[in-house]
Design an enzyme around this catalytic site. Sequence first.
Site, mmCIF file in Angstrom:
data_model
loop_
_atom_site.group_PDB
_atom_site.id
_atom_site.type_symbol
_atom_site.label_atom_id
_atom_site.label_comp_id
_atom_site.label_asym_id
_atom_site.label_seq_id
_atom_site.Cartn_x
_atom_site.Cartn_y
_atom_site.Cartn_z
ATOM 1 N N ASN A 235 -41.612 53.709 -83.919
ATOM 2 C CA ASN A 235 -40.774 53.632 -82.723
ATOM 3 C C ASN A 235 -40.825 54.991 -82.030
ATOM 4 O OD1 ASN A 235 -38.823 53.285 -80.782
ATOM 5 N ND2 ASN A 235 -37.097 53.473 -82.198
ATOM 6 N N GLU B 112 -29.620 53.083 -80.897
ATOM 7 C CA GLU B 112 -29.512 53.894 -79.672
ATOM 8 C C GLU B 112 -29.220 52.990 -78.476
ATOM 9 O OE1 GLU B 112 -33.235 55.979 -80.088
ATOM 10 O OE2 GLU B 112 -32.422 57.035 -81.827
ATOM 11 N N GLU C 64 -31.202 49.903 -90.496
ATOM 12 C CA GLU C 64 -31.219 51.316 -90.107
ATOM 13 C C GLU C 64 -29.795 51.855 -90.107
ATOM 14 O OE1 GLU C 64 -35.008 52.298 -87.793
ATOM 15 O OE2 GLU C 64 -33.524 51.707 -86.329
ATOM 16 N N HIS D 120 -31.684 48.172 -81.311
ATOM 17 C CA HIS D 120 -31.743 49.515 -81.918
ATOM 18 C C HIS D 120 -30.394 50.202 -81.720
ATOM 19 C CE1 HIS D 120 -32.868 53.671 -82.679
ATOM 20 N NE2 HIS D 120 -33.920 53.196 -83.343
ATOM 21 N N SER E 7 -35.016 58.350 -90.947
ATOM 22 C CA SER E 7 -35.607 59.567 -91.510
ATOM 23 C C SER E 7 -36.675 59.271 -92.571
ATOM 24 C CB SER E 7 -34.511 60.482 -92.067
ATOM 25 O OG SER E 7 -33.651 60.884 -91.015
ATOM 26 N N GLY F 297 -32.803 59.962 -87.308
ATOM 27 C CA GLY F 297 -33.063 61.246 -86.661
ATOM 28 C C GLY F 297 -32.270 62.404 -87.246
ATOM 29 N N LYS G 243 -39.695 55.833 -79.059
ATOM 30 C CA LYS G 243 -38.576 56.153 -78.157
ATOM 31 C C LYS G 243 -39.121 56.671 -76.813
ATOM 32 C CE LYS G 243 -36.102 57.234 -82.353
ATOM 33 N NZ LYS G 243 -34.861 57.616 -82.936
HETATM 34 C C1 PEP Z 1 -35.627 54.967 -85.438
HETATM 35 O O1 PEP Z 1 -35.562 55.468 -84.338
HETATM 36 O O2 PEP Z 1 -35.664 53.740 -85.550
HETATM 37 C C2 PEP Z 1 -35.674 55.840 -86.602
HETATM 38 C C3 PEP Z 1 -35.597 55.303 -87.783
HETATM 39 O O3 PEP Z 1 -35.789 57.199 -86.352
HETATM 40 P P1 PEP Z 1 -36.055 58.367 -87.444
HETATM 41 O O4 PEP Z 1 -37.192 57.902 -88.324
HETATM 42 O O5 PEP Z 1 -36.393 59.573 -86.651
HETATM 43 O O6 PEP Z 1 -34.801 58.520 -88.231
#
Ligand code: PEP
Length: 255
Positions: free
Chosen positions: A9, A97, A167, A95, A213, A173, A11
Amino acid sequence: MRTPFIAANWKLYKTVHETVVFVKELRSLVKDAGDIEIVVAPPFTAVHAAAEAARNSPIAVAVQDVHWEREGAFTGEISAAMAKEAGAEFAIIGHSERRRLFHETDETVNRKAIAVLGAGLFPIVCVGETLEEREANATLDVLDRQIKTGLDSLTGDQVASLVIAYEPVWAIGTGRNATPQQAGEAHAHIRSRLRAWFGGTAADLCHVIYGGSVKPDNIHELVMLPDVDGALVGGASLDVRAFADIVARSRQSAV
Ligand code: PEP
């Protein structure tokens, strides 16, 4: 047996040019990856270019969001059919976000899931609790609500074709990923709910992947868990070698 599924992803990162360079390099890095589903989700502007660069390779393309309507006066939006025409095969929806910054709800996730399936794309439906919800011991209730409402009215066959990304919001992040025990418990719970609500075949075939992460050095312990079928990777997916390494290590875990 579910094939490992690893998705990137991106973003709000990467131009068309950067996308094409990445996908071409990824193609060569994963050419011996074997039976693994590999997906990249660039910004909308680069979806078509990514699909062209990935043609005849094991890499598929996702969009990061869609609107639920086919067309209309919705400035700034794109439909699932438009995403498909541009070359996407998957659509990330819900997601955290999007939920936090753009006011997405379980109801809009549901409308999007129905639209995505109706257009012949596969949804990657994101669920997960905030830190406050985890600390209030509400994680499993939050997952129940997000899955029940987000997948409302879907058939067992449709759920079998889905990808659900667990998630935990506090792990996205932040560099702080869920422990294997936390991830294992959430994934097992999601699988048991899918079994209860959509039947055994849906539960057995639906991919439930982890996001938060994920890096080359922690993917192995996650995909070794029985109900973790892969990963949705944000930050670490921006570097093609790190992402290819995550793909390779998921495969090692699958064999
Ligand atoms: C994401 O944006 O779905 C995500 C898991 O980000 P990160 O791996 O940076 O935590």
